[in-house]
Design a protein around this motif. Structure first.
Motif, PDB file in Angstrom:
ATOM      1  N   THR A 106      17.687  90.844  67.572  1.00 20.65           N
ATOM      2  CA  THR A 106      18.404  90.529  66.423  1.00 20.65           C
ATOM      3  C   THR A 106      18.497  88.997  66.096  1.00 20.65           C
ATOM      4  O   THR A 106      18.402  88.507  64.933  1.00 20.65           O
ATOM      5  N   PHE A 110      17.067  86.647  63.022  1.00 21.58           N
ATOM      6  CA  PHE A 110      17.930  86.017  62.419  1.00 21.58           C
ATOM      7  C   PHE A 110      17.399  84.443  62.091  1.00 21.58           C
ATOM      8  O   PHE A 110      17.303  83.883  61.214  1.00 21.58           O
ATOM      9  N   ARG A 126      24.217  86.479  53.853  1.00 26.83           N
ATOM     10  CA  ARG A 126      24.181  87.715  54.112  1.00 26.83           C
ATOM     11  C   ARG A 126      23.870  88.238  55.367  1.00 26.83           C
ATOM     12  O   ARG A 126      24.076  89.441  55.745  1.00 26.83           O
ATOM     13  N   LEU A 127      23.201  87.493  56.106  1.00 26.88           N
ATOM     14  CA  LEU A 127      22.571  87.892  57.406  1.00 26.88           C
ATOM     15  C   LEU A 127      23.830  88.320  58.265  1.00 26.88           C
ATOM     16  O   LEU A 127      23.463  89.358  59.171  1.00 26.88           O
TER      17      LEU A 127
ATOM     18  N   HIS B  42      21.686 100.163  63.591  1.00 25.75           N
ATOM     19  CA  HIS B  42      22.225  99.439  64.605  1.00 25.75           C
ATOM     20  C   HIS B  42      21.186  98.737  65.185  1.00 25.75           C
ATOM     21  O   HIS B  42      20.415  98.991  66.166  1.00 25.75           O
ATOM     22  N   GLY B  43      20.697  97.611  64.622  1.00 28.56           N
ATOM     23  CA  GLY B  43      19.883  96.947  64.988  1.00 28.56           C
ATOM     24  C   GLY B  43      19.489  95.607  63.958  1.00 28.56           C
ATOM     25  O   GLY B  43      20.292  95.528  63.002  1.00 28.56           O
ATOM     26  N   PRO B  44      18.473  94.823  64.096  1.00 28.42           N
ATOM     27  CA  PRO B  44      18.282  93.651  63.261  1.00 28.42           C
ATOM     28  C   PRO B  44      18.307  94.179  61.855  1.00 28.42           C
ATOM     29  O   PRO B  44      18.744  93.236  61.012  1.00 28.42           O
ATOM     30  N   ARG B  46      19.683  95.980  59.943  1.00 24.31           N
ATOM     31  CA  ARG B  46      21.058  96.236  59.312  1.00 24.31           C
ATOM     32  C   ARG B  46      21.560  94.931  58.698  1.00 24.31           C
ATOM     33  O   ARG B  46      22.345  94.848  57.748  1.00 24.31           O
ATOM     34  N   HIS B  47      20.981  93.882  59.390  1.00 26.10           N
ATOM     35  CA  HIS B  47      21.470  92.391  58.809  1.00 26.10           C
ATOM     36  C   HIS B  47      20.996  92.025  57.565  1.00 26.10           C
ATOM     37  O   HIS B  47      21.144  90.928  57.150  1.00 26.10           O
ATOM     38  N   VAL B  48      19.428  92.544  57.655  1.00 25.78           N
ATOM     39  CA  VAL B  48      18.454  92.042  56.631  1.00 25.78           C
ATOM     40  C   VAL B  48      18.934  92.262  54.996  1.00 25.78           C
ATOM     41  O   VAL B  48      18.892  93.734  54.939  1.00 25.78           O
ATOM     42  N   PRO B  49      18.990  91.450  54.065  1.00 26.15           N
ATOM     43  CA  PRO B  49      18.902  92.019  52.717  1.00 26.15           C
ATOM     44  C   PRO B  49      17.532  92.584  52.487  1.00 26.15           C
ATOM     45  O   PRO B  49      16.585  92.018  52.841  1.00 26.15           O
ATOM     46  N   ASN B  53      15.833  92.222  46.737  1.00 22.35           N
ATOM     47  CA  ASN B  53      16.915  91.159  46.561  1.00 22.35           C
ATOM     48  C   ASN B  53      16.361  89.711  46.926  1.00 22.35           C
ATOM     49  O   ASN B  53      16.757  88.811  46.099  1.00 22.35           O
ATOM     50  N   LEU B  54      15.714  89.677  47.920  1.00 23.63           N
ATOM     51  CA  LEU B  54      14.969  88.577  48.378  1.00 23.63           C
ATOM     52  C   LEU B  54      14.030  87.776  47.307  1.00 23.63           C
ATOM     53  O   LEU B  54      13.971  86.775  46.917  1.00 23.63           O
TER      54      LEU B  54
END
Lengths: 183, 74
Positions: A106, A110, A126-127, B42-44, B46-49, B53-54
């Motif tokens: 993760t 990032f 938003r990250l 549950h992992g990376p 979930r944070h990525v827009p 959108n990008l």
């Protein structure tokens, strides 16, 4: 394990484990910044810093600490499964290391997004962060530290069997000694 | 008859408390995985827009220079 080697292994284990705690302590403010800051420059710097600390400090220290911990427990009378505090510490350390390795993916993700100059401030905001995992990891490490310093009493069934076996062997040796002398 | 030295001591209270805490944490983690969208959430990722959108959002540098966005030399 010879006393000199045991002391060296213990010193290495303490240094590596404290280093692991320190690296997490250095990581936490960056993680808080990632969770709370709205400034794109700060966010970018925080994600890149988190990646460097995780990859080059936390992960190597975690594995080294785990390895030296296992070596010490096997090379001293404490054993790996004789007293409850040892396997519990081991399990918690393994759990922390597994979550850490999973979380590294993760963090790297990032950092990859943050390193891209095309990434907008909104996308950075938003990250999100890894705060739940890093705070949880810190709690686990502090708990292991307390267990290792206080060494609370309590012998496992395996430890109890080994202790009885050693007592029986010592008693048998004492009974044999006079006969040997007489012969 | 076994002497006191041969009787295995009971599991200490702190070990039982640790076990209880571990069980509660395990239930919480499973609940988060089941009710919080499953392991895929549950992992990376979930944070990525979302990619849409990008792509829809031009870089800040382009927003700051409307001439660039319009393809005109500044």
């Amino acid at each position: 394990m010879a006393p000199g080697l045991r002391k060296f292994a213990l010193a290495a284990h303490v240094a590596l484990s404290v280093g692991w705690l320190g690296a997490v302590a250095a990581y936490l403010p960056l993680d808080v910044t990632a969770a709370a800051s709205q400034d794109p420059d700060r966010l970018r710097a925080a994600y890149l810093g988190m990646d460097l600390i995780a990859r080059y400090a936390i992960v190597p220290l975690a594995f080294a600490s785990l390895l030296t911990g296992i070596l010490i427990s096997l090379g001293t009378p404490w054993g790996l499964f004789r007293h409850y505090w040892v396997p519990i510490s081991l399990l918690m350390t393994i759990l922390a290391t597994v979550v850490l390795v999973a979380e590294t993916e993760t963090i790297r993700h990032f950092a990859g997004i943050a390193a891209d100059p095309e990434t907008s401030g909104d996308a950075l905001r938003r990250l999100g962060s890894t705060l739940v995992h890093s705070v949880g990891g810190m709690v686990v490490l502090l708990t292991v530290l307390v267990l290792n310093v206080y060494k609370p009493q309590g012998m496992t069934p395996y430890g109890w069997r080994k202790l009885r076996q050693e007592r029986r062997e010592r008693a048998a040796e004492r009974e044999r000694e006079p006969v040997d002398e007489a012969v | 008859m076994a002497s006191d030295r041969d009787t295995r001591p009971a599991t200490p209270l702190w070990v039982k408390l640790f076990g209880l805490a571990a069980l509660v944490l395990l239930v919480l983690v499973v609940a988060v995985l089941v009710f919080g969208g499953g392991p895929g959430q549950h992992g990376p990722r979930r944070h990525v827009p979302s990619t849409a959108n990008l792509e829809a959002e031009p870089p800040a540098a382009v927003l700051a220079a409307p001439d660039l966005a319009a393809g005109r030399p500044s």
